[in-house]
Design a protein around this motif. Structure first.
Motif, PDB file in Angstrom:
ATOM      1  N   ARG A   1      -1.422 -26.173  -0.623  1.00  0.00           N
ATOM      2  CA  ARG A   1      -2.005 -25.794   0.786  1.00  0.00           C
ATOM      3  C   ARG A   1      -0.938 -25.153   1.038  1.00  0.00           C
ATOM      4  N   VAL A   2      -1.407 -24.179   1.709  1.00  0.00           N
ATOM      5  CA  VAL A   2      -0.445 -22.607   2.024  1.00  0.00           C
ATOM      6  C   VAL A   2      -0.605 -22.490   3.648  1.00  0.00           C
ATOM      7  N   CYS A   3       0.845 -22.579   3.896  1.00  0.00           N
ATOM      8  CA  CYS A   3       1.529 -22.957   5.125  1.00  0.00           C
ATOM      9  C   CYS A   3       1.225 -21.741   6.187  1.00  0.00           C
ATOM     10  N   ALA A   4       0.881 -21.739   7.225  1.00  0.00           N
ATOM     11  CA  ALA A   4       0.540 -20.661   7.736  1.00  0.00           C
ATOM     12  C   ALA A   4       2.133 -19.651   8.957  1.00  0.00           C
ATOM     13  N   ASP A   5       1.908 -18.586   7.821  1.00  0.00           N
ATOM     14  CA  ASP A   5       3.138 -17.676   7.959  1.00  0.00           C
ATOM     15  C   ASP A   5       3.538 -17.455   9.755  1.00  0.00           C
ATOM     16  N   HIS A   6       4.488 -17.945  10.273  1.00  0.00           N
ATOM     17  CA  HIS A   6       4.757 -17.467  12.211  1.00  0.00           C
ATOM     18  C   HIS A   6       5.068 -16.021  11.980  1.00  0.00           C
ATOM     19  N   ALA A   7       5.478 -15.234  10.701  1.00  0.00           N
ATOM     20  CA  ALA A   7       6.442 -13.894  11.089  1.00  0.00           C
ATOM     21  C   ALA A   7       4.594 -13.725  11.312  1.00  0.00           C
ATOM     22  N   GLU A   8       3.614 -13.330  10.317  1.00  0.00           N
ATOM     23  CA  GLU A   8       2.822 -12.472   9.947  1.00  0.00           C
ATOM     24  C   GLU A   8       2.000 -12.998  11.292  1.00  0.00           C
ATOM     25  N   ARG A   9       1.440 -14.101  11.735  1.00  0.00           N
ATOM     26  CA  ARG A   9       1.007 -14.115  13.060  1.00  0.00           C
ATOM     27  C   ARG A   9       1.071 -13.811  13.635  1.00  0.00           C
ATOM     28  N   SER A  10       2.777 -13.802  14.494  1.00  0.00           N
ATOM     29  CA  SER A  10       3.401 -13.083  15.231  1.00  0.00           C
ATOM     30  C   SER A  10       3.177 -11.744  15.256  1.00  0.00           C
ATOM     31  N   ALA A  11       3.374 -11.024  14.236  1.00  0.00           N
ATOM     32  CA  ALA A  11       2.610  -9.457  13.635  1.00  0.00           C
ATOM     33  C   ALA A  11       1.752  -9.150  13.877  1.00  0.00           C
ATOM     34  N   ALA A  12       0.708 -10.261  14.063  1.00  0.00           N
ATOM     35  CA  ALA A  12      -1.069 -10.142  14.198  1.00  0.00           C
ATOM     36  C   ALA A  12      -0.958  -9.960  16.004  1.00  0.00           C
ATOM     37  N   THR A  13      -0.394 -10.770  16.027  1.00  0.00           N
ATOM     38  CA  THR A  13      -0.594 -10.587  17.953  1.00  0.00           C
ATOM     39  C   THR A  13      -0.025  -9.803  18.366  1.00  0.00           C
ATOM     40  N   LEU A  14       0.734  -9.084  17.684  1.00  0.00           N
ATOM     41  CA  LEU A  14       1.331  -7.439  18.246  1.00  0.00           C
ATOM     42  C   LEU A  14       0.296  -7.115  18.568  1.00  0.00           C
ATOM     43  N   ASP A  15      -0.191  -7.136  17.424  1.00  0.00           N
ATOM     44  CA  ASP A  15      -0.943  -5.755  16.678  1.00  0.00           C
ATOM     45  C   ASP A  15      -2.149  -5.649  17.293  1.00  0.00           C
ATOM     46  N   VAL A  16      -2.544  -6.631  17.454  1.00  0.00           N
ATOM     47  CA  VAL A  16      -4.217  -6.669  18.213  1.00  0.00           C
ATOM     48  C   VAL A  16      -3.704  -6.521  20.068  1.00  0.00           C
ATOM     49  N   ARG A  17      -2.345  -6.609  20.876  1.00  0.00           N
ATOM     50  CA  ARG A  17      -2.086  -7.095  21.775  1.00  0.00           C
ATOM     51  C   ARG A  17      -2.400  -4.907  22.595  1.00  0.00           C
ATOM     52  N   GLU A  18      -1.924  -4.557  21.059  1.00  0.00           N
ATOM     53  CA  GLU A  18      -1.555  -2.997  21.686  1.00  0.00           C
ATOM     54  C   GLU A  18      -2.727  -2.344  20.757  1.00  0.00           C
ATOM     55  N   ALA A  19      -3.954  -2.784  20.315  1.00  0.00           N
ATOM     56  CA  ALA A  19      -5.317  -2.772  20.235  1.00  0.00           C
ATOM     57  C   ALA A  19      -5.456  -2.529  21.354  1.00  0.00           C
ATOM     58  N   VAL A  20      -6.192  -3.842  21.884  1.00  0.00           N
ATOM     59  CA  VAL A  20      -6.635  -4.572  22.894  1.00  0.00           C
ATOM     60  C   VAL A  20      -6.373  -3.138  24.510  1.00  0.00           C
ATOM     61  N   LYS A  21      -4.884  -2.756  24.621  1.00  0.00           N
ATOM     62  CA  LYS A  21      -4.408  -2.102  25.011  1.00  0.00           C
ATOM     63  C   LYS A  21      -5.604  -0.435  25.356  1.00  0.00           C
TER      64      LYS A  21
END
Length: 179
Positions: free
Chosen positions: A102-122
């Motif tokens: 099972r592949v465990c979620a990478d919290h760093a990738e998830r955090s980076a994706a969240t920041l990317d989406v926030r910037e894109a929504v702006k």
């Protein structure tokens, strides 16, 4: 026979004769003791014959009618020692285990994706951003978002469509997630 010939064979010939005569039954025993692992059984078989070559006195002892009991005992002890050695180490991981792990979620990738989406929504217009916040981030239905924003449900749907389309352009690596 002439005086110059000897009746003894070389050690290699003796070992080859031992393998021909006792190899199959010894291999069968070692295969059972190795839980069906052919490679391990072959390694133990080879090690057993190396021990036989190292101790020719045991093979020529007059105590046995056959050397097979000695070979089986040596092979059995080698198999037991190998099993104990494996149990003392952490278990080996095969490729099949890694493929199914099972592949465990990478919290760093998830955090980076969240920041990317926030910037894109702006980068969206305020109208498109309001609809996305209502529908996708707060989980409101189309009807609930329409009532909260004071616009018709069809407008909520079209703004959500165009907002996602704009995000796909800004976030090309996340396009599959925005469908």
């Amino acid at each position: 026979m002439t005086a110059g010939t000897t009746t003894k064979t070389t050690a290699e010939h003796e070992l080859a004769a031992l393998q021909r005569e006792h190899g199959r039954p010894l291999f069968a025993l070692l295969l059972r003791l190795s839980d069906g692992d052919r490679q391990r059984a072959e390694d133990l078989l080879q090690e057993t014959f190396v021990r036989a070559w190292q101790h020719p006195e045991a093979l020529r002892a007059d105590d046995f009618a056959s050397v097979r009991p000695w070979l089986l005992t040596v092979g059995r002890r080698l198999a037991i020692d190998a099993r104990r050695a494996r149990q003392a180490r952490p278990p080996e991981v095969g490729d099949a285990v890694l493929d199914n792990a099972r592949v465990c979620a990478d919290h760093a990738e998830r955090s980076a994706a969240t920041l990317d989406v926030r910037e894109a929504v702006k980068t969206l217009t305020p109208e498109h951003r309001e609809v996305l916040v209502q529908v996708y981030f707060q989980g409101a239905s189309v009807a609930e978002a329409a009532a909260a924003l004071g616009i018709p449900p069809g407008t909520v749907k079209s703004r959500a469509y165009y907002a996602l389309r704009a995000l796909r352009r800004v976030l090309p690596g996340y396009a599959a997630d925005l469908r």
